[in-house]
Each structure stands twice: as C-alpha cells, then as structure tokens.
Design a protein around this motif. Structure first.
Motif, PDB file in Angstrom:
ATOM      1  N   TRP A  78      35.825  34.948  48.350  1.00  7.79           N
ATOM      2  CA  TRP A  78      34.779  34.877  47.333  1.00  7.79           C
ATOM      3  C   TRP A  78      33.470  34.436  47.972  1.00  7.79           C
ATOM      4  O   TRP A  78      33.431  33.498  48.773  1.00  7.79           O
ATOM      5  CB  TRP A  78      35.173  33.871  46.245  1.00  7.79           C
ATOM      6  N   ARG A 133      35.665  34.575  38.197  1.00 13.55           N
ATOM      7  CA  ARG A 133      36.921  35.130  37.702  1.00 13.55           C
ATOM      8  C   ARG A 133      36.920  35.135  36.172  1.00 13.55           C
ATOM      9  O   ARG A 133      36.655  34.133  35.523  1.00 13.55           O
ATOM     10  CB  ARG A 133      38.094  34.301  38.224  1.00 13.55           C
ATOM     11  N   THR A 156      52.799  45.670  45.924  1.00 13.39           N
ATOM     12  CA  THR A 156      51.755  44.666  45.721  1.00 13.39           C
ATOM     13  C   THR A 156      52.033  43.344  46.418  1.00 13.39           C
ATOM     14  O   THR A 156      51.164  42.477  46.465  1.00 13.39           O
ATOM     15  CB  THR A 156      51.554  44.405  44.217  1.00 13.39           C
ATOM     16  N   ARG A 191      35.048  44.984  39.859  1.00 16.46           N
ATOM     17  CA  ARG A 191      36.065  44.382  40.736  1.00 16.46           C
ATOM     18  C   ARG A 191      36.984  43.430  39.973  1.00 16.46           C
ATOM     19  O   ARG A 191      37.301  42.329  40.443  1.00 16.46           O
ATOM     20  CB  ARG A 191      35.431  43.672  41.936  1.00 16.46           C
ATOM     21  N   HIS A 231      40.228  41.675  38.784  1.00 24.79           N
ATOM     22  CA  HIS A 231      41.434  41.260  39.504  1.00 24.79           C
ATOM     23  C   HIS A 231      41.165  40.994  40.984  1.00 24.79           C
ATOM     24  O   HIS A 231      42.084  40.561  41.691  1.00 24.79           O
ATOM     25  CB  HIS A 231      42.570  42.293  39.386  1.00 24.79           C
ATOM     26  N   SER A 232      39.984  41.278  41.464  1.00 26.50           N
ATOM     27  CA  SER A 232      39.686  41.146  42.893  1.00 26.50           C
ATOM     28  C   SER A 232      38.717  39.992  43.133  1.00 26.50           C
ATOM     29  O   SER A 232      38.091  39.488  42.191  1.00 26.50           O
ATOM     30  CB  SER A 232      39.064  42.449  43.415  1.00 26.50           C
ATOM     31  N   GLU A 258      34.685  39.247  41.364  1.00 26.44           N
ATOM     32  CA  GLU A 258      34.592  39.890  40.052  1.00 26.44           C
ATOM     33  C   GLU A 258      33.251  39.543  39.418  1.00 26.44           C
ATOM     34  O   GLU A 258      32.744  38.421  39.575  1.00 26.44           O
ATOM     35  CB  GLU A 258      35.729  39.409  39.152  1.00 26.44           C
TER      36      GLU A 258
END
Length: 481
Positions: free
Chosen positions: A131, A148, A327, A450, A452-453, A456
């Motif tokens: 992040w 998030r 995953t 983005r 879930h990544s 976000e």
C-alpha cells in the motif's frame, strides 16, 4: 451487451435541477462520512476481530437515521444464524453471522417499494508494504480517495445514504415511496447467514425494485447497468503422499513428495493457451462490445511481453466463459524452505462459472476432473466447498427503463449494459426469494478501482454521478403513477 437509447420520459426539469443541487450540497458531508467508515477495519473473515464489524454496523445504523427517511425504531442491527445451523436459542450454541443493518419505511398511497442493498464489510488489507498509504487511513490523491473499502463497498453504502438524504431534502415527510435499506455485514465472507436473514426478514424486505450497489462502471465517464454475473465455486484441495516429511536427499527421485502431484494436477485444469480444460464447464453465448487485447493489457496491468490467456472475444472470456484461479497454497515459504519432501500440500481454488450454469453442476464437473487426474495415486481431499449461482438480469422491465433514464441524466452519458466476471451469489438468492421484484445491479467502481487489491480507491467524480443517478431514480419511483 451495448448501450441503448430506450428511455422513459425525461425527469421534470425543475425537479431534476433541485435534486442535483441537493446532491451537490451534500457531497462534502458524504465524503467525510465515507472517510469515517473507511477508518473502521470491518474485515468479516473469521480470523479478524468481529468488534470492528460491529462498530461499522453501528456507524451505518447512525447514518441511516441521519437520512430523515426512517423512524428511529425502524433502524435495526440484525444477526442471523449461519445457513445450515439449527434454529434455536443463541445460548444453545448456534453460530451467528456478522451484523447487518436493516431500515424500513413502508410505502403509502399505492407507491412502489425499493430495496437498497450494499455491504459494509471489507476484504483484508493484505501486505501493508504494497500500500502506498495506510489501508485504513482514507487518503485523498487527485480525484481518488484511497483506502480499503473506500469503493467496495462503503462507497455503495454512502451512495444509498446520500441519495436518501437528497430525497428527504426534496420531499420531506410527503414521501410516499417505500424504502428498505439493507446493508450486509459479511458479503466478503461468503454471505453465510444471508439465506437465513432473507427467510427471517422476508416480510420487511419485500420490494418491487431491488438496487444492488456493488458493481462497476464502464469508465469514470460512462455508467453501466450490470446485466450478467458469473457464479462461483471455491474449495480447498489437499494432496497427501507421505505419512511424514523425509530428507529430500535420501528419498528424492524415488518417493513422490506432495508438491509434484499438486503442480501436475493444477496444471491439468488449463490448456496450453490458458483456456479452462475441464469437461462439463460451459460457456454462455451472447454478443459483447469490442475490447482489444492491448486494452486488456493496459486495464489488467500485464507486464510487457505477457500474453493474454484464453480464446474468443476478450469480454466474452471475462463475462461469459468459466475461469479457474489458484488463489493460495499452503507450502513452506522460500525463507523457511528446507531440503524436505513435503507430505501434503493444500491449494485454494476459485472457479468462476458462466451465467446459465448452476454452481452445483460446475463443482461436480471440477471434482470429477480433479479425481480423474490425480498423479501417482496421491490422496485427494476436497473441503470447505462454497458455491453461488450466476445471474442474468431481465432488462425488459419498467425499472430498467427508469434506471437508464436516471443514469443518463445523472452522468450525462447513456448507460452501457455489461456483464462482469465477478460473482455476487446472493443476487440469485434475492431473485429466488422475491421472484416478482425487478433487480438492478449498479455500482461505484471503475476500471482503476482495484477492489480487493492494495491501493483500492474511489473516484469521487464517479461517486458524485452515482449518487445523482440513484437520487433521480428514487425520485422518479416516488412520483411514478
């Protein structure tokens, strides 16, 4: 799936201008409230502190009361038993799902009722090092608010809240439209109590129109109505070959460690071109807009030289064909690797199912494939199976026409009817429980959200236009004959 020029009559110009002013005037408060929600790390997964989800539910309940739409005692925080648990007293030990917020305003004078759905729980932040800003500290950079849940789906929550505030500012207590606000607390954890909740609260949830604010838009300038969703199947696959770990130098080359069959088994799920190679998984046949592989490479951030996988039109691969992704895997990390034959290896597998095929049938096909392709006689155990069906939206109803008009007026551009590759399994549950309701799947995301990544973000221009569109839609429903 293309845009359409079929609209209902335009909104009265004076009403339209008043609604836009209410939305614009409330935008600073909306962004401040969204930021406050982002600061609450409401991860609903079982390994995380449920107190944060409870705090998020309480914050959403306060926001619902702030709209002026609902009586204070009409706003409740509700927890239902996880599906499959035996009904009975909580003290008897049944497992409860995460807290949802339910607020109800009955319709009057023959007006329709609309249910507004969003969810206040979020995905885990993942690796903090990825992040650029702290994941639970909302940060404004340019036109985007980072954090998030800033988009998925707390911006969806705030779209509903801000629209209801604007609606109340316009109509006050004269509003006859029925409104049900349902903000779930465990969508990111499989909506495990959703079916129980629907059954227990069915009388409160009944609506003529259901708006699900949990999807994306064609771009930051062009809105979308989502008309198809893929289903999903997830499970844990574990391969075991040895009773215990052994020295790789002493037994390697003769004794198969679990990694060898796992790699070969997972590789069998795809053809050489990356297409899914599981017999019994079907595709859905429908036209799609044109999107080049070069555009895909940009949107999906492919490294230079990396080739897309699959065959057929790009959007057909993403919307209407099955896909399989590994995953996660339970193996030693590189830092902790030793010269050892692994006795077992586990993988988490996610299957996206084409709309039109049941998730149960898809899981059966994948299970058959895996059991038929296990190498070296390894023992395969499949556990933690979750399934959810896809959905095809009926676009012939009057609510879709109203939504097209509202989006055009709120965005200044006609809406594109699109499929999405993601899954929202509870939509099929809603359709089964309320077969007469018209379902609209909208949202506040865009191609660079983005969700879930790491990193976000929510584009604030998209948020503004989404609120304007939903406010116009609600006003049109409120004044509908």
């Amino acid at each position: 799936m293309t845009d359409t020029d079929q609209h209902s009559p335009a909104t009265d110009p004076a009403l339209l201008e008043a609604l836009r002013e209410h939305v614009q005037g409330g935008l600073p408060t909306t962004i401040a409230d969204l930021s406050a929600l982002v600061r609450l790390p409401s991860v609903s997964w079982s390994a995380f502190d449920p107190a944060h989800v409870q705090a998020s539910a309480e914050a959403v309940a306060d926001l619902a009361r702030s709209t002026g739409i609902f009586a204070d005692d009409a706003v409740r925080i509700v927890r239902s038993a996880v599906a499959g648990e035996t009904a009975g007293a909580e003290e008897a030990g049944r497992e409860l799902g995460q807290p949802a917020v339910l607020a109800v305003r009955p319709a009057r004078n023959g007006k329709p009722t609309v249910m507004l759905y969003a969810h206040h729980d979020v995905q885990p932040q993942g690796d903090d090092a990825l992040w650029e800003t702290p994941p639970f500290e909302p940060t404004l950079r340019g036109d985007r608010l980072y954090g998030r849940g800033a988009s998925d789906d707390k911006a969806g929550v705030m779209t509903h809240i801000a629209s209801l505030r604007a609606l109340h500012a316009q109509f006050g207590d004269d509003l006859d439209l029925g409104v049900v606000l349902f903000v779930e607390g465990e969508e990111e954890f499989g909506s495990r109590s959703f079916r129980t909740f629907l059954r227990e609260q069915k009388d409160h949830l009944a609506a003529d129109v259901i708006v699900v604010a949990d999807s994306d838009n064609w771009s930051v300038d062009v809105p979308s109505i989502t008309v198809s969703l893929r289903g999903n199947v997830t499970f844990r696959a574990t391969l075991t070959t040895l009773e215990h770990a052994s020295h790789s130098g002493m037994f390697g080359g003769a004794a198969p460690d679990a990694m060898i069959p796992m790699v070969r088994l997972l590789a069998s799920l795809h053809d050489d071109d990356g297409s899914v190679a599981v017999e019994g998984l079907s595709a859905y046949d429908a036209d799609v807009p044109e999107r080049s592989e070069a555009e895909l490479a940009t949107d999906a951030a492919l490294l230079e030289g990396v080739q897309p996988v699959g065959t057929g039109p790009v959007l057909s691969r993403m919307w209407f064909q099955p896909s399989i992704t590994v995953t996660g895997m339970d193996v030693p990390s590189v830092a902790n690797a030793s010269n050892t034959l692994l006795p077992n290896v586990a993988a988490r597998v996610s299957v996206r199912v084409a709309p039109g095929q049941s998730a149960t049938d898809a899981y059966a096909a994948v299970e058959r494939h895996l059991r038929a392709h296990v190498p070296f006689g390894a023992r395969l155990d499949i556990t933690e199976v979750d399934t959810g069906d896809g959905f095809l939206v009926d676009t012939a109803g009057w609510a879709v026409r109203e939504a097209r008009t509202a989006m055009h007026e709120g965005w200044g551009a006609p809406a594109v009817e699109q499929g999405i590759g993601g899954s929202i399994p509870f939509v099929s549950d809603l359709a089964a429980e309320f077969p007469e309701a018209q379902i609209l799947v909208t949202g506040v995301e865009d191609p660079d959200t983005r969700a879930h990544s790491p990193n976000e973000s929510q584009h604030l221009g998209v948020l503004h236009r989404a609120i304007a569109s939903e406010t116009i839609l609600l006003a049109r429903l409120a004044t509908r004959a």
